[in-house]
Design a protein around this motif. Structure first.
Motif, short mmCIF file in Angstrom:
data_model
loop_
_atom_site.label_atom_id
_atom_site.label_comp_id
_atom_site.label_asym_id
_atom_site.label_seq_id
_atom_site.Cartn_x
_atom_site.Cartn_y
_atom_site.Cartn_z
N TYR A 242 0.65 -1.18 -0.12
CA TYR A 242 -0.07 -0.15 0.07
C TYR A 242 0.87 1.38 0.12
O TYR A 242 0.32 2.37 0.25
N TYR A 245 -0.71 3.95 -2.26
CA TYR A 245 -1.88 3.83 -2.05
C TYR A 245 -2.60 5.28 -1.24
O TYR A 245 -1.93 5.45 -0.10
N THR A 249 -5.71 1.90 4.87
CA THR A 249 -5.07 0.61 4.77
C THR A 249 -5.54 -0.26 5.86
O THR A 249 -5.95 0.42 7.00
#
Length: 414
Positions: A242, A245, A249
């Motif tokens: 991640y 991202y 998360t």
């Protein structure tokens, strides 16, 4: 009467795959030198707050929560040398009459001139950013009287003005740590092997970098059991998956819950990583089959929901389960010998990060090379010789790591 069972744990450096995984965890976790520094910073932050008139005699407890409290701190998401540490500041008296945003603003004001790079008010805490890239999150809390020890309400307020979303959130970080410790007892053999490895790096001069320069001659065990070491690897895997991202998360406290739930003393490190991942996969699949989002709560406080902000959708949890399935399949493939040595390090880099895996490989190559130069050859339990060559890291010539060319030694270029 039989003596109670006392788990000893496995030495992770006895098995080729576990050794690589242990070195990766070592490269990602909070170094002992910063572990000690963090404790000092806790005390300094509390002293600073208590010197402020608004907080004088108002701090009932000031204690670590999360990863620091269970010795599972690793580098932050997408980084290799930043560490997020968490503190709960349990407040009393006048603060019990204030709304969530007012408490956060008071904490921000009291820390405004604290000698760090910057002070930032977050939704549930105030963060101190240090020059050495350590972050200290201080979360204000109000004791929930009549409940288990230190169950509290923490503040939730985005600001800068009051909102209908502002609220107090139930939590019992202290109780969760006690639960986790009860589920993950000290495994002496494992803890001592990991502890001695730190000290051997210092004594032999095989330092990965300056982070371990200040390891003291005598220090307490940092990682006390295989479940916690495996938890660090699962967290690191999540961080890399991640890293780019932008949304929320899978939360660390949820992963810690699964490490405590899945803990099985005397397991190997690779077995424990697989066991934690499979436990999470199973619960996600069960929730998704029922058309529900994963619900994980503090085992000592049902209203303290670890998944209150993640997952946001069923698809989001299924994505994480897919990542974990790939991790499990890869580790099981390595254990079966399906992954040749020349592909192993690339596979590890893509799952745990290039820098920490390269640091782990460098340490292994240097240590093994020093052993051969001193005629201290190292063998695995199955008789494989760990043999270094110039510019490569030696990998055990055993079926558990590489099956190709079964009577040769293998190196993986780094």
């Amino acid at each position: 009467m039989n003596a109670p069972f006392s788990p000893q744990g496995r030495n992770p450096f006895d098995d080729p795959l576990d050794r690589i995984l242990a070195e990766i965890a070592l490269s990602a976790q909070l170094p002992p030198s910063l572990h000690g520094k963090a404790g000092g910073r806790y005390g300094a932050a509390r002293a600073h707050l208590e010197a402020d008139p608004a907080f004088k005699d108002q701090i009932e407890h000031f204690y670590p929560q999360g990863s620091m409290a269970i010795d599972a701190t690793i580098s932050s998401r997408g980084t290799d040398d930043e560490y997020d540490l968490d503190i709960v500041s349990q407040l009393g008296g006048r603060f019990r009459q204030m709304d969530p945003l007012a408490i956060l603003l008071a904490l921000e004001r009291a820390l405004k001139n604290y000698p760090v790079q910057k002070v930032v008010r977050q939704t549930r805490c105030v963060t101190l950013y240090y020059a050495d890239r350590m972050h200290l999150d201080i979360t204000p809390a109000l004791r929930a009287y009549g409940t288990l020890d230190r169950e509290s309400y923490i503040t939730h307020a985005k600001g800068p003005t009051n909102s209908t979303d502002d609220r107090f959130v139930d939590m019992n970080a202290f109780g969760f740590v006690e639960w986790y410790r009860g589920r993950t007892p000290l495994e002496y053999r494992m803890a001592k092997a990991f502890h001695d490895h730190w000290l051997n790096l210092e004594a032999s001069g095989l330092r990965a970098d300056a982070e371990v320069d200040d390891v003291p001659d005598q220090c307490e065990f940092i990682v006390k059991n295989t479940a916690t070491l495996a938890l660090q690897l699962v967290k690191r895997f999540r961080n890399i998956r991640y890293a780019t991202y932008r949304g929320r998360t899978p939360p660390s406290v949820m992963l810690s819950y699964y490490a405590g739930t899945a803990a099985k003393p005397d397991s190997t490190l690779s077995e424990m990583v697989i066991r934690i991942a499979n436990w999470i996969i199973g619960d996600i699949e069960q929730a998704s089959r029922c058309g529900q989002k994963l619900h994980v709560a503090n085992p000592v406080c049902a209203d303290d929901v670890f998944t209150d902000r993640w997952p946001e959708t069923i698809g989001q949890q299924d994505e994480f389960a897919g990542y974990l399935k790939e991790l499990v399949a890869g580790l099981e493939g390595v254990k079966r010998g399906d992954l040749a040595a020349d592909r192993l390090m690339d596979w590890l880099r893509s799952r745990f990060g290039d820098r920490v895996v390269t640091k782990a490989a460098d340490r292994m190559a240097n240590e093994i090379g020093a052993g051969v130069q001193s005629a201290d050859q190292r063998y695995t339990r199955k008789g494989g010789l760990l043999l270094p060559t110039a510019g490569i890291v030696g990998v055990a010539a055993t079926p558990s790591i590489a099956r190709a060319q079964p009577h040769s030694f293998y190196g993986v270029r780094i």
